[in-house]
Design a protein around this motif. Structure first.
Motif, mmCIF file in Angstrom:
data_model
loop_
_atom_site.group_PDB
_atom_site.id
_atom_site.type_symbol
_atom_site.label_atom_id
_atom_site.label_comp_id
_atom_site.label_asym_id
_atom_site.label_seq_id
_atom_site.Cartn_x
_atom_site.Cartn_y
_atom_site.Cartn_z
ATOM 1 N N VAL A 1 -19.379 -7.558 8.898
ATOM 2 C CA VAL A 1 -19.310 -7.255 10.754
ATOM 3 C C VAL A 1 -19.621 -9.228 11.059
ATOM 4 O O VAL A 1 -20.394 -9.864 11.308
ATOM 5 N N ARG A 2 -18.972 -9.492 12.160
ATOM 6 C CA ARG A 2 -18.788 -10.820 12.323
ATOM 7 C C ARG A 2 -17.715 -11.020 13.410
ATOM 8 O O ARG A 2 -16.642 -10.604 13.531
ATOM 9 N N ARG A 3 -18.103 -11.768 14.135
ATOM 10 C CA ARG A 3 -18.072 -11.569 16.141
ATOM 11 C C ARG A 3 -16.984 -13.469 16.363
ATOM 12 O O ARG A 3 -18.306 -14.327 15.505
ATOM 13 N N ARG A 4 -16.370 -14.146 16.473
ATOM 14 C CA ARG A 4 -15.570 -15.182 17.084
ATOM 15 C C ARG A 4 -16.501 -15.435 18.232
ATOM 16 O O ARG A 4 -16.996 -15.023 19.073
ATOM 17 N N ALA A 5 -16.839 -17.082 18.372
ATOM 18 C CA ALA A 5 -17.885 -17.389 19.356
ATOM 19 C C ALA A 5 -16.684 -17.816 19.972
ATOM 20 O O ALA A 5 -16.026 -18.644 19.476
ATOM 21 N N ALA A 6 -16.598 -17.391 20.854
ATOM 22 C CA ALA A 6 -15.702 -17.121 21.649
ATOM 23 C C ALA A 6 -15.959 -17.015 22.929
ATOM 24 O O ALA A 6 -17.392 -16.587 23.515
ATOM 25 N N THR A 7 -15.262 -17.094 24.225
ATOM 26 C CA THR A 7 -15.319 -16.017 25.483
ATOM 27 C C THR A 7 -15.743 -14.654 25.633
ATOM 28 O O THR A 7 -15.150 -14.254 24.795
ATOM 29 N N VAL A 8 -16.646 -14.233 26.504
ATOM 30 C CA VAL A 8 -17.304 -13.302 26.159
ATOM 31 C C VAL A 8 -15.437 -12.373 26.973
ATOM 32 O O VAL A 8 -15.379 -11.226 25.792
ATOM 33 N N GLY A 9 -14.464 -12.953 27.491
ATOM 34 C CA GLY A 9 -13.467 -12.247 27.068
ATOM 35 C C GLY A 9 -12.583 -11.798 26.246
ATOM 36 O O GLY A 9 -11.802 -10.448 26.269
ATOM 37 N N ASP A 10 -12.535 -12.746 25.410
ATOM 38 C CA ASP A 10 -11.694 -13.032 24.162
ATOM 39 C C ASP A 10 -12.689 -12.679 22.346
ATOM 40 O O ASP A 10 -12.400 -12.481 21.688
ATOM 41 N N ARG A 11 -14.107 -12.052 22.680
ATOM 42 C CA ARG A 11 -14.266 -11.211 21.358
ATOM 43 C C ARG A 11 -14.123 -10.210 21.391
ATOM 44 O O ARG A 11 -14.206 -9.483 21.912
ATOM 45 N N GLU A 12 -14.611 -10.098 20.061
ATOM 46 C CA GLU A 12 -14.055 -8.845 19.275
ATOM 47 C C GLU A 12 -15.060 -7.528 20.412
ATOM 48 O O GLU A 12 -16.554 -7.705 20.789
ATOM 49 N N LEU B 1 -35.983 -13.291 26.404
ATOM 50 C CA LEU B 1 -35.773 -13.346 25.403
ATOM 51 C C LEU B 1 -34.019 -14.366 25.379
ATOM 52 O O LEU B 1 -33.609 -13.946 26.568
ATOM 53 N N GLU B 2 -33.856 -15.472 24.687
ATOM 54 C CA GLU B 2 -32.031 -15.991 25.156
ATOM 55 C C GLU B 2 -31.698 -16.027 23.980
ATOM 56 O O GLU B 2 -32.406 -15.990 22.302
ATOM 57 N N ALA B 3 -30.078 -15.824 24.502
ATOM 58 C CA ALA B 3 -29.044 -15.507 23.861
ATOM 59 C C ALA B 3 -29.480 -16.830 22.374
ATOM 60 O O ALA B 3 -29.495 -17.839 23.122
ATOM 61 N N ASN B 4 -29.256 -16.521 21.347
ATOM 62 C CA ASN B 4 -28.890 -18.284 20.361
ATOM 63 C C ASN B 4 -27.185 -17.928 19.932
ATOM 64 O O ASN B 4 -26.693 -17.945 19.448
ATOM 65 N N PRO B 5 -27.126 -19.268 20.602
ATOM 66 C CA PRO B 5 -25.201 -19.654 20.773
ATOM 67 C C PRO B 5 -24.987 -19.421 18.947
ATOM 68 O O PRO B 5 -23.652 -19.914 19.318
ATOM 69 N N ASP B 6 -25.518 -19.886 18.470
ATOM 70 C CA ASP B 6 -25.116 -20.509 17.222
ATOM 71 C C ASP B 6 -25.752 -19.476 16.042
ATOM 72 O O ASP B 6 -25.463 -19.764 15.062
#
Length: 589
Positions: free
Chosen positions: A578-589, A195-200
């Motif tokens: 429940v939402r997460r920002r699309a950002a770098t790994v270190g910046d995500r909640e 499975l590949e991550a869905n960036p969108d």
């Protein structure tokens, strides 16, 4: 069995290589079709690759938004209106619309093959329509309490409407079009599933770029791989493995409250829905006194201590204790406690005389030699089988312990050719599905077609089942109905629960910086009711900004700037976002 492999280290130039989470599995794929799949492996994959109308909160297991952002039932509970989010899209770029939801449910209503896996959820549906792109309206024949727990993956109409035969289509043309946080891209039978991550993804991209389910036969080897750092996560640990790993450097053992029960069913006489008898179950097992005596001869605490090393809970009710609203236990005279003397006394009074060889005979002269079918691929069940054989001998019952391949066991169940047979179910936050397998209409229409694990039919149980299903606006009353149903199962002693085993897992804390359990605290990582663990998992190698904290759903929503609104009294429920920002790994909640 499940295992996660280590992520590759960061590249020398400071850029980040793709992170792969490898999960070792042994269970085969039954089908990648959401209409057909019923095994844990494939249904877990569907949780990762498709969205559902609603989801379960990772902390509380309460319903929260999925594709539906909000919902409103009519006053009589027979019409539900769902507002579909406008920022979800299929992995091929097409938007997810209300028409996809309506088409999925309607197809299950109209095509028996499409209803194979989850048809019970739509049996009460009269009509499903999409008045516009963002509205779904479901009309019911009767009120239905499970409307916020419809565990049905929503499929893309523009792909699936071209399928000619839902019974034959296995949905294995890769990459598979889905709408979840991951995309299923490859399957090599008996080797791997990728499975590949869905960036969108609308809740934000997952922390890992890829998940690989890889096949392993030997769990001990997987544990050694965890020790060496070759893998990151192992599920299904034995008590000995858990004790050995506890305290090891960079290894965290997660001892989660169990969400499944283990037990066995007794064959009281196999028959179809129209009363046709078949199979060769021991005729004496039609007697409830004998069935209850069998239960009085079993020491569940002994099983917890000797088989599970304390990593389990002695059980009586059908719903595990982690589900506070629905769990049940007998009290007072209703209890069938471990008491071999009482079990012998029950059988003596009922006319089961002991023969010269120490084995009893029924009042009809049938020797009490019972076949017990046990899965040979589960060490705990094998050990429980041996204990039951010893304990039942103490009350004059001889056990033919048939420890067999699961396929042989299933054949015996469907043919009704067994006496005692081991079983176990994972229970969802909403108990309807697992309770529904013991209604009279779960009996086979013909031998080999049953959807449950016991030949059980009780009119009072069926009445209570219908009452709990219809109780959509009074949770406390519904819970009472559910508990009364468990009391009937317990008293009839056809479906017998022994333990709630803990979910024992371990992961390398130097490879996984953070991961969400469900529920939180005390919950499991693998086999969740949702995708929270694998979606939230943070690769330790990329965690260069300090520790990552796994926030509760409401906190994630607040950080993301999402609105939370509950309009009580008007019958309107707007789910917590429940939402997460699309950002770098270190910046995500």
């Amino acid at each position: 069995m499940l295992v996660l492999a280590a992520m590759p280290p960061a590249a020398a130039d400071g850029s980040s290589e793709e992170n792969t989470l490898t999960i070792a599995v042994s269970q085969q794929v039954d089908s990648f079709s959401p209409f057909l799949a019923q095994l844990l492996l494939t249904t877990s994959i569907h949780r990762l690759t498709y969205d559902y109308l609603t989801n379960y909160d990772p902390e509380t297991n309460e319903p929260i938004e999925g594709l539906a952002e909000s919902w409103e039932p009519s006053d009589d509970g027979r019409t539900w209106t769902f507002d579909i989010r406008d920022d979800a899209q299929w992995s091929d770029g097409e938007p997810v619309t209300a028409e996809d939801v309506a088409w999925t449910y309607t197809t299950m209503m109209e095509d028996d093959a499409a209803a194979t896996a989850q048809g019970n959820f739509v049996e009460n549906f009269e009509e499903v329509t999409a008045p516009d792109e963002n509205t779904v309206e479901i009309t019911l024949d009767e009120p239905q309490a499970t409307m916020l727990a419809l565990d049905i993956p929503i499929v893309p109409k523009h792909v699936w409407e071209n399928v000619d035969d839902f019974a034959e289509f296995n949905n294995d043309q890769f990459p598979i079009v889905g709408s979840g946080p991951f995309v299923l891209t490859d399957h090599k039978p008996n080797r791997s599933i990728t499975l590949e991550a869905n960036p969108d993804y609308w809740r934000g991209a997952p922390g890992f770029d890829r998940i690989v389910f890889r096949y392993y036969d030997d769990q001990d080897a997987a544990v050694e791989a965890l020790r060496s750092g070759e893998v990151s996560f192992v599920e299904g640990l034995t008590p000995t493995q858990a004790d050995d790993l506890d305290g090891e450097e960079n290894v965290t053992v997660n001892n989660a409250d169990g969400k499944r029960f283990e037990g066995f069913t007794i064959n009281p006489g196999a028959e179809t829905q129209d009363g046709e008898e078949f199979g060769d179950g021991h005729p004496a097992l039609e007697d409830k006194t004998l069935r209850q005596a069998i239960m009085a001869a079993i020491d569940k605490d002994e099983i917890v201590n000797k088989v599970y090393g304390g990593y389990a809970e002695a059980a009586e009710g059908y719903i595990p204790s982690r589900y506070d609203d629905y769990t049940w236990a007998p009290e007072g005279d209703d209890r069938i406690d471990f008491d071999p003397d009482d079990a012998n006394d029950m059988l003596d009074k009922a006319g089961y005389e002991i023969g010269d060889d120490g084995v009893r005979e029924s009042p009809d002269g049938d020797r009490l030699e019972l076949r017990m079918h046990v899965h040979n691929d589960d060490p705990a069940r094998v050990d429980i089988g041996r204990l039951l054989e010893e304990r039942l001998a103490e009350i004059g019952i001889e056990i033919d312990n048939q420890t067999v391949d699961p396929g042989v066991l299933s054949d015996a169940l469907y043919a009704g050719e067994y006496d005692l047979i081991f079983t176990g179910w994972t229970v969802n936050p909403d108990p309807d599905a697992v309770l529904g397998i013991h209604t009279c209409d779960a009996l086979p229409t013909e031998p080999g077609t049953m959807r449950g694990d016991a030949y059980f039919c009780n009119e009072e149980y069926d009445k209570l089942y219908e009452q709990q299903l219809a109780e959509f606006d009074d949770p406390e009353q519904r819970a009472e109905y559910v508990k009364e149903m468990q009391a009937i199962l317990y008293d009839e002693a056809v479906v017998n629960v022994l333990t709630y085993p803990n979910a024992i897992e371990a992961y390398r804390s130097d490879q996984i910086a953070d991961i969400q359990v469900q529920p939180d605290p005390g919950g499991n990582i693998f086999g969740q009711d949702g995708y929270w663990s694998w979606w939230s998992a943070e690769p330790a190698a990329a965690d260069d900004t300090g520790p990552v904290t796994s926030l509760p759903a409401w906190a994630i929503a607040a950080v993301a700037g999402a609105a939370v609104l509950v309009l009580a009294g008007a019958g309107v429920l707007v789910a917590v976002l429940v939402r997460r920002r699309a950002a770098t790994v270190g910046d995500r909640e």
